[in-house]
Design a protein around this motif. Structure first.
Motif, short mmCIF file in Angstrom:
data_model
loop_
_atom_site.label_atom_id
_atom_site.label_comp_id
_atom_site.label_asym_id
_atom_site.label_seq_id
_atom_site.Cartn_x
_atom_site.Cartn_y
_atom_site.Cartn_z
N ASP A 201 -7.05 2.49 -3.12
CA ASP A 201 -8.19 3.05 -3.85
C ASP A 201 -8.15 4.58 -3.96
O ASP A 201 -7.21 5.14 -4.46
CB ASP A 201 -9.52 2.63 -3.19
CG ASP A 201 -9.64 1.12 -3.11
OD1 ASP A 201 -9.04 0.43 -3.97
OD2 ASP A 201 -10.30 0.62 -2.19
N ALA B 100 0.81 -1.21 0.00
CA ALA B 100 0.00 0.00 0.00
C ALA B 100 0.84 1.26 0.00
O ALA B 100 0.33 2.36 -0.11
CB ALA B 100 -0.94 0.00 1.20
N ARG C 159 4.13 7.32 -0.53
CA ARG C 159 2.71 7.67 -0.74
C ARG C 159 1.91 6.40 -0.89
O ARG C 159 2.45 5.33 -1.20
CB ARG C 159 2.55 8.52 -2.01
CG ARG C 159 3.16 9.91 -1.85
CD ARG C 159 3.21 10.65 -3.17
NE ARG C 159 3.87 11.94 -3.00
CZ ARG C 159 3.22 13.06 -2.66
NH1 ARG C 159 1.92 13.04 -2.46
NH2 ARG C 159 3.88 14.19 -2.50
N LEU C 160 0.58 6.53 -0.68
CA LEU C 160 -0.25 5.34 -0.84
C LEU C 160 -0.36 4.95 -2.31
O LEU C 160 -0.35 5.80 -3.20
CB LEU C 160 -1.64 5.59 -0.24
CG LEU C 160 -1.67 5.74 1.30
CD1 LEU C 160 -3.12 5.76 1.78
CD2 LEU C 160 -0.91 4.62 1.99
N THR C 161 -0.48 3.64 -2.52
CA THR C 161 -0.55 3.11 -3.88
C THR C 161 -2.01 2.87 -4.28
O THR C 161 -2.93 3.13 -3.50
CB THR C 161 0.17 1.76 -3.96
OG1 THR C 161 -0.53 0.85 -3.10
CG2 THR C 161 1.61 1.87 -3.53
N ALA C 162 -2.19 2.32 -5.44
CA ALA C 162 -3.52 2.02 -5.95
C ALA C 162 -4.27 1.04 -5.05
O ALA C 162 -5.50 0.98 -5.05
CB ALA C 162 -3.43 1.46 -7.36
N THR C 163 -3.53 0.26 -4.27
CA THR C 163 -4.17 -0.65 -3.32
C THR C 163 -5.10 0.12 -2.39
O THR C 163 -6.07 -0.41 -1.87
CB THR C 163 -3.06 -1.36 -2.48
OG1 THR C 163 -2.15 -1.96 -3.39
CG2 THR C 163 -3.65 -2.41 -1.56
N SER D 14 4.18 3.39 -1.55
CA SER D 14 5.07 3.45 -2.70
C SER D 14 6.49 3.79 -2.27
O SER D 14 6.74 4.07 -1.10
CB SER D 14 4.59 4.54 -3.67
OG SER D 14 4.95 5.81 -3.15
N TYR E 242 -7.53 6.74 -1.90
CA TYR E 242 -6.50 7.47 -1.15
C TYR E 242 -5.16 7.46 -1.88
O TYR E 242 -4.18 7.98 -1.39
CB TYR E 242 -6.34 6.85 0.24
CG TYR E 242 -7.63 6.86 1.04
CD1 TYR E 242 -8.03 8.00 1.74
CD2 TYR E 242 -8.45 5.73 1.08
CE1 TYR E 242 -9.23 8.00 2.45
CE2 TYR E 242 -9.64 5.72 1.79
CZ TYR E 242 -10.04 6.87 2.47
OH TYR E 242 -11.20 6.88 3.18
N GLU E 243 -5.12 6.85 -3.01
CA GLU E 243 -3.87 6.75 -3.77
C GLU E 243 -3.24 8.13 -3.95
O GLU E 243 -3.95 9.10 -4.26
CB GLU E 243 -4.13 6.14 -5.15
CG GLU E 243 -2.85 6.04 -5.97
CD GLU E 243 -3.08 5.41 -7.35
OE1 GLU E 243 -4.23 5.07 -7.67
OE2 GLU E 243 -2.09 5.26 -8.08
N GLY E 244 -1.97 8.17 -3.73
CA GLY E 244 -1.25 9.41 -3.97
C GLY E 244 -1.07 10.29 -2.73
O GLY E 244 -0.25 11.19 -2.72
#
Length: 884
Positions: free
Chosen positions: A314, A302, A308-312, A304, A316-318
């Motif tokens: 949803d 989750a 930062r948060l990943t696509a996992t 990167s 919140y990504e980025g």
RNA sequence: GGGUUCGUGGUCUAGUGGUCAUGACGCGGCCCUUACAAGGCCGAGAUCGGCGGUUCGAACCCGCCCGAGCCCA
């Protein structure tokens, strides 16, 4: 007569010799002798920060003391100096200075900028090293960023790959999101007591009993990291926790993200913490990694590489982790999942270079296998000074649970010499003969892919951990791999890098050469400020070595470092040590000046007619030479310098010089010659022995002294040639008498050269040789007679002193009683018994104990008989009668 | 929490079982004596962190406690 300046001026002398030493090869290592007489220092290559701080300086002082000592011992000393150039701080500095990000310019261009920056930093540190007089052989300088060096780092990598130490794998690793690279366990620092928030979050139950209430189906977990909910793969409880006893195996839905997780039970869960239920994420910490592996859980990455948060995650990504925490907590609350919060303290792993909290990411990386037993086996064959520092290494090694991740996703470092086949994915490691190589610039020598015949290579962009460079220093300084490897003699280093530099060096030398890297490792302590605290600019206790040199001298700084405490202990920087060191320099200079003025070369005799006090001095000097040699060999620099200072100040200056002044000024030629010879021999020896500590002053003084040749750096350790206990005893008596009479004159207000009618001396113990009173008469300005027997004055027993080492073993548990009884007796009576019977009968509550006479010393004081014009002085070794 | 090192005059430091504990800086007093006043001489200042134990005898060995530093959780 030799004229030399009145005052010693280090501001002129030190730069002068620094300059001259640079031009001569006084420190050069020849490397052609046999290994037995070589002394090789595996010098730490510092990171080129541009500033050599006082903590570094302490370590280098120790190295220099040792190097200079071993040169005097006639050994072939290698004192090289390296620079550990690669690494992140330089990249960051360059990005800052150039206003760029490292990806803005081509890889090679960025490297060039780093090299340029590093070179300027090295210059400044070299300057400080020269200022402090470190006897580094600059012909043996190395820089890990030079292809000649990093090519060998690559060779070591290739060889270790050949021996199956190196492998490539996907495995969770410590990751610094700011540096955007993997880092090793050793590079993670734990920050304790960081304030945080503990959130209690409800995970709704999924498929438990239909009839159960919501409260019975759901579970509350406690977490400090709600931003990792997206990475949650399980929930765990303590198997003994009654609250959850029948719920293991239940499944829950992770709020906001919807994945289903199962409740497991594991002993590692602390039921006291929070709700007793914890979520397992991939990955919040190392514990998660263990559980993930043990229970074969899913991998939900989750976070990167940039934190930062990943696509996992949803929607919140980025978001950064911090932003995500706020947003997710808000949403949990809004949706009714947040049960409560409470403040908590936690321990956070940080990147040791930039203090950014680390994350754990699963990435394909290069690893070096850590063979714990091999490392410890090697470490045990090394002599650790102080011994307990081995414990540090042992503890660290035994606690290692992950292999060493050696790949870094950076630029300014040694390239990993490998390529990946674009067609089949095969990884090709370089051959030794194509090194040094930059795989991003060149294709492998092998040509087509050995696995599939493909010809499309992708050069490895990962580079190596900088410890891969520095951990082969003992090999590289001795010409590895062309030259056969011999362990270095000494590894000096700080204890802060035992788990890194020492650990990795042991690992690498064992792996590459199946040998110990060095015979001894001397671990120096830290330097605290004058107020006992860690040095810091804000505490205003910060001292830079150059400041001490400017205000006093490099020699004074070096002495203060030596006397701060025994090597291995932390020391406190003390200005008072610098003060006393500067005084010693003045004293030593004045002794040299006096000696040089007294010496005339024409009258040197091959076999001078030494008087007692000459023999005394030479004998003491011989014993000091031996004691100091032992201390130096054992790295007890504090003891060595203390012994030398005492000897020079008290024996040579206070006692000897005062006693032979008369002879030097007015003695007959033969008499003068003996004193001159003894003086020259001793001072020359002292200067040579002191030269490791005060090289500048020693050089200036040694060259100013008639009868010496060349540089003190090229001199030999003094020979121990005249140990003479008989004359030493006679000399001790003479020195004792002279100083007692001098003290008495001072006390009574007499001039020190005031003539006396005569002096009679009654030694407590007569030396085995007749005592020579010539110098004594000169020094006291009186005829001196050494007499047998007791002086013709009243002798009054004043107390008895039992010898515990005789009475103790003999009377055992009665000893205390015996001693008490003895001391209670009339000293007069005891003295009588001892004189008449040779033993003393003591009454112990009716029981009589007989004590051998030699176990009791009767202390007597001399009292002048009334009316007689005599002064009675009780000195340490004699009773002295002075007739004015 | 585990490990480890350490606690000695005002300050720093030496000292791993045997008589009055080393030295330095600082402090007080006296002294310009033909190397040195950036010096010499003299002096004051310590229940060796605390308690208990081993021993005839402990700063030193053992145990516990208090305090500090460092390493690791």
């Amino acid at each position: 007569m030799t004229e030399i300046p009145d005052t010693y001026n280090p501001d002129e002398v030190e730069p002068k010799w620094r300059e001259q030493w640079r031009e001569t090869d006084v420190y050069s290592y020849t490397g052609d002798g046999d290994p037995d007489t070589e002394y090789v220092v595996d010098t730490p290559p510092p990171y080129p920060t541009g500033n050599l701080h006082i903590g570094n300086a302490l370590g280098w002082c120790y190295m220099d003391f040792a190097a200079r000592f071993h040169r005097l011992m006639g050994e072939d000393v290698l004192f090289p100096q390296g620079w550990d150039c690669h690494g992140l701080p330089t990249e960051v500095k360059v990005e800052e200075n150039q206003g760029i990000h490292r990806t803005d310019v081509p890889r090679e261009e960025f490297r060039e900028l780093c090299i340029e920056h590093t070179e300027s930093q090295i210059g400044a540190m070299r300057e400080t090293m020269d200022t402090l007089g470190f006897s580094i052989d600059w012909d043996h300088e190395f820089r890990t960023m030079d292809p000649e060096y990093w090519g060998e780092t690559q060779r070591s990598f290739v060889q270790m790959a050949g021996d199956d130490y190196v492998y490539r794998d996907e495995h969770p690793v410590n990751w610094c999101p700011r540096c955007e690279t993997a880092i090793a366990d050793a590079e993670v620092e734990t920050e304790t007591g960081v304030a945080g928030t503990l959130y209690e979050v409800t995970f709704p139950g999924v498929d438990s009993d239909e009839g159960a209430t919501t409260e019975q189906r759901d579970i509350q977990i406690a977490t400090t990291r709600p931003e990792l909910l997206a990475a949650c793969v399980s929930v765990a409880v303590d198997p003994d926790d009654e609250r959850y006893a029948d719920r293991v195996g239940d499944t829950f839905e992770v709020p906001l993200f919807g994945q289903t997780v199962e409740l497991i039970a594991d002993d590692e869960v602390d039921s006291e913490f929070g709700t007793g239920a914890v979520m397992i994420c991939t990955f919040g910490d190392k514990q998660d990694v263990d559980w993930w592996a043990e229970y074969d859980l899913d991998l939900r990455p989750a976070v990167s590489e940039s934190g930062r948060l990943t696509a996992t995650a949803d929607e919140y990504e980025g978001l950064t982790l911090e932003e995500a925490e706020t947003a997710i907590v808000e949403d949990l609350d809004a949706a009714g999942y947040l049960e409560g919060t409470e403040p908590t303290e936690q321990n956070v792993g940080q990147c040791w270079r930039c203090e950014t909290p680390i994350e754990i990411l699963s990435k394909e990386q290069w690893f070096v296998e850590v063979r714990q037993e091999e490392i410890l086996e090697t470490a045990r064959q090394v002599e650790w000074i102080p011994e307990h520092m081995y414990g540090r290494l042992e503890e660290w090694t035994e606690g290692m649970d992950w292999d060493w991740v050696v790949s870094r996703q950076r630029v300014f470092a040694t390239p990993i010499p490998a390529w990946h086949c674009e067609d089949c994915g095969h990884t090709q490691i370089a051959e030794e003969d194509e090194l040094p190589v930059k795989p991003t610039e060149t294709d492998p020598a092998v040509g087509a892919c050995p696995a599939c015949g493909g010809e499309h290579w992708r050069g490895e962009t990962d580079v190596m951990d900088t410890w891969m460079d520095s951990s082969i220093s003992p090999l590289l300084i001795q010409g590895w791999p062309e030259e056969p490897f011999e362990p270095a003699t000494l590894r000096p280093q700080g204890h802060d890098i035992i788990r890194t530099w020492a650990f990795y060096t042991l690992l690498r030398t064992a792996a590459l050469e199946d040998e110990i890297p060095w015979e001894e490792i001397l671990v120096n302590g830290m330097v605290f400020g004058d107020d006992g605290n860690k040095m810091s600019k804000s505490r205003n206790n910060f001292v830079q070595p150059e400041t001490v040199v400017e205000e006093y001298s490099a020699d004074a700084f070096r002495q203060a470092m030596a006397l701060g405490g025994q090597p291995g202990t932390d020391i406190q920087f003390q200005w008072k040590e610098v003060t006393s060191a500067a005084r010693f320099e003045t004293k030593l200079w004045n002794i040299t000046r006096f000696t040089a003025q007294q010496l005339d070369e024409e009258h040197r005799l091959p076999d001078p007619a030494y008087r007692d006090i000459d023999r005394w001095l030479l004998s003491k000097c011989s014993r000091v030479t031996e004691a100091v040699r032992e201390d130096m060999a054992a790295y007890r620099f504090d003891a060595a310098l203390q012994t030398l200072r005492d000897f020079v100040w008290h024996d040579l200056a206070d006692d000897y010089l005062e006693l032979v002044k008369g002879r030097l000024y007015e003695g007959r030629p033969g008499e003068r010659d003996a004193a001159q010879q003894a003086l020259l021999t001793t001072l020359s020896a002292a200067l040579r022995m002191l030269s490791p500590f005060v090289p500048f002053l020693a050089e200036e003084a040694y060259r100013a002294l008639p009868g010496t040749e060349g540089s003190v750096n090229a001199a030999d350790w003094p020979a121990v040639e005249m140990v003479d206990p008989d004359h030493e005893a006679a000399g001790d008596l003479i020195a004792d008498i002279a100083s007692t009479v001098r003290g008495w004159k001072s006390d009574t207000g007499l001039a020190l050269n005031a003539p006396l009618d005569r002096v009679e001396v009654y030694p407590d113990d007569h030396p085995d040789v007749p005592v020579d009173t010539y110098d004594l008469s000169e020094a006291t300005n009186a005829p001196v007679q050494i007499r047998e027997g007791v002086p013709a004055v009243e002798l009054v027993p004043v107390s008895v002193e039992p010898d515990h080492s005789v009475i103790g073993p003999e009377f055992r548990n009665q000893a205390g009683q015996v001693v008490a009884a003895l001391e209670a007796m009339d000293p007069d009576y005891v003295a009588d018994q001892k004189a008449v019977d040779g033993e003393i009968a003591v009454d112990l509550d009716g029981e009589v104990a007989v004590i051998p006479g030699e176990a009791v010393e009767v202390v007597e004081e001399h009292r002048a008989e009334s009316g007689e014009e005599v002064v009675v002085l009780d000195s340490e070794l004699a009773t002295i009668l002075v007739y004015e």
